[in-house]
Motif scaffolding. Sequence first.
Motif, short mmCIF file in Angstrom:
data_model
loop_
_atom_site.label_atom_id
_atom_site.label_comp_id
_atom_site.label_asym_id
_atom_site.label_seq_id
_atom_site.Cartn_x
_atom_site.Cartn_y
_atom_site.Cartn_z
N ALA A 156 -1.31 1.35 -4.87
CA ALA A 156 -2.11 0.13 -4.78
C ALA A 156 -1.52 -0.89 -5.74
O ALA A 156 -1.81 -0.91 -6.93
N ASP A 170 1.42 6.76 -1.28
CA ASP A 170 0.50 5.63 -1.24
C ASP A 170 0.47 5.01 -2.64
O ASP A 170 0.63 5.71 -3.64
N THR A 178 0.81 -1.23 0.00
CA THR A 178 0.00 0.00 0.00
C THR A 178 0.84 1.27 0.00
O THR A 178 0.33 2.35 -0.23
N HIS A 179 2.16 1.14 0.27
CA HIS A 179 3.03 2.30 0.31
C HIS A 179 4.26 2.04 -0.54
O HIS A 179 4.66 0.89 -0.69
#
Lengths: 397, 397
Positions: free
Chosen positions: A116, A114, A94-95
């Motif tokens: 995805a 961030d 996620t990061h």
Amino acid sequence: MYSDLIVESGADLAQDTLGTLLSILRDGQPRTRAELVQLTGLARSTVSQRLDALLFHRWIVPAEHAISSGGRPSTAFAFNPRARIVLAVDLGVTHARLAVTDLSGSIVAERTCDVAIAQGPEPSLNWLLETFTELLAGCGHRMADVCGAGVGLPGPVEHDTGRPVNPPLMPGWDGFSVADWLGSRIGAPVLVDNDVNIMALGEHSAAGPQTDHLLFTKVGTGIGCGIISGGRLHRGARGAAGDIGHIRVPGSEVVCHCGNTGCLEAVAGGGAVAARLRAEELEAADARDVVRLVRAGNTWAIRQVRQSGRDLGLVLASIVNFFNPTEIVIGGDLADAGEHLIAGIREAIYGRSLPLATQWLNIRASDLGASAGVTGAASMIIEHVLTPESVEQSIRS
Amino acid sequence: MYSDLIVESGADLAQDTLGTLLSILRDGQPRTRAELVQLTGLARSTVSQRLDALLFHRWIVPAEHAISSGGRPSTAFAFNPRARIVLAVDLGVTHARLAVTDLSGSIVAERTCDVAIAQGPEPSLNWLLETFTELLAGCGHRMADVCGAGVGLPGPVEHDTGRPVNPPLMPGWDGFSVADWLGSRIGAPVLVDNDVNIMALGEHSAAGPQTDHLLFTKVGTGIGCGIISGGRLHRGARGAAGDIGHIRVPGSEVVCHCGNTGCLEAVAGGGAVAARLRAEELEAADARDVVRLVRAGNTWAIRQVRQSGRDLGLVLASIVNFFNPTEIVIGGDLADAGEHLIAGIREAIYGRSLPLATQWLNIRASDLGASAGVTGAASMIIEHVLTPESVEQSIRS
């Protein structure tokens, strides 16, 4: 037969010469042409020719005028860490953390975002390229200055081909050639490894070369280990080394998602600890929530983190007997719970490992923290870019 | 400052040149002077000077007349594996195996004897010297031909100094400098390591360089492991790597002589298996008796050996997840029980290790058997003797 041998070895010769010169010059101390002839035993004409090529391609720069014993001063040459830049990225689920560094590994620009990763490889990597392009522009560079990229991914990677192998948290990435896809777009070599391996490389480069045998253990939702043996990353026969999350914790019968019982990850991982806290009506979705509760002084959370340390320590105790590391470095989300985790680990290791193996063993939290990944990714690609083969190729192309 | 550097590097230069020439010539293929100049990029005068020194000291020999394109044929030179000989010994608690080999590791003479290591270092080593002198005489050599000795001992050894460290089965040997004592008497360097490490080196040299990551596990009264990572012996921070005898077997509460419970050695070692057989009124003093009963078809003995394999396999399963070896080789007295032990080991490893780590894993009995130790001891000292530093020193002295 002999002539084949000699033709083939023309490139080897050039590379060996470059390798010898670079390994001397990389210490940062300027040397004159005469000193390099004396230090290497190479013919003066060979040294001159190679130095000219290295100068022309800015791998070295004229550094200062050395004091000679009479006559006019000679020019000295030094390695130029700003000859090229490299890209480094630690891509999480996620990061992501991105960095641009010079050839000494010094960070020129850095950014965390961030991301995805579950959207698949092409959207993620397109985003990565755009963000790197912005980052480069911000520090006055272009993609053409980049001589390589190091990439860390949150899953198993076949290092030689730069492809993820059945990565559980990266849908759509299985077998996708991250190295080829990125490499063809940035026009430079790309090396890929899993996040824990690049963190181990980062911690090792920060700890210094005297730390021969280092284990980096990442404790987040999953648990993994990066292994440095004799100063080199140990990846194992299939790149699977360090996958300690499914080693059995003695005495535990917890069922793991892998189908076995007592797996370290199912007993001591961030998700397991959070689940135990939820059973006590505490709000804890993951390792970060656990850390928040520990920092707030919640006794039950502290108790569970310490127990997680003990369970991890039981597994590490066996590994200490087997591997006899110089240092064990603990990182990952749950490591942010501070000394409570480390104390549990120490308790179990000192209680169970052999005295000779623990006598000088250093068990500590990561110094680099969230920067370990990009530090290691940069170090991995820099070592590759500065091999004689790579420098030779940059000169010929 | 610069002049210091250059003076100091005179020796480095000579060594690097020698290293380059030797690494080319060790493949056994003869090369002419002109080829070596071309292959190395070294100045012709440097190559000639080093070749003369190597020839004078018999490290190389004129090999054949190469075909040249007109003019008179040039002499080619080849590495001479018979330039020197080395001594290798695998010293056990009650038995010793001695060998004399050439620089390719080929055994010239060999002998096995009973020995009582408990009589202390000086009587044991005096006996060793006398036996080596006889062995040398038998194959037409003298101690003056010996350029080094490799020694394996049945206990922990500080490899850098060649001293045993608190060896439980070697009374009187703690801290005794085996390397200095022997080295001063044979007039050549001596390297010492524990028996399991030299066996791992032996198995690795027999398996070939493509076997990057090899574990050699010795199952006798005690249980130990020699570790090859990336082709090199992994000794660990304090030389204690591979000491797996006191790793806990999950589920076992057997009390070990070390004070802990469930230690692998106390559960699966030859002594433990023999004790379980005695409890069934069978005559079994040690691992050899267990093997005798297995060979005689005794069902209870076979059952116990297989269980010993399973317990060992449970510990090795964790190590396989952590280390991801290419190959696991099983040796030691209990390994003579044959496939019953290996079958138990395989059962536990395949039941518990990760699929990626076991997909290509080879688990097998030792090919070398009792010769693994001397093969490895010879290989250890040969690699040392053929370093550029050592060859340079032999030329200067």
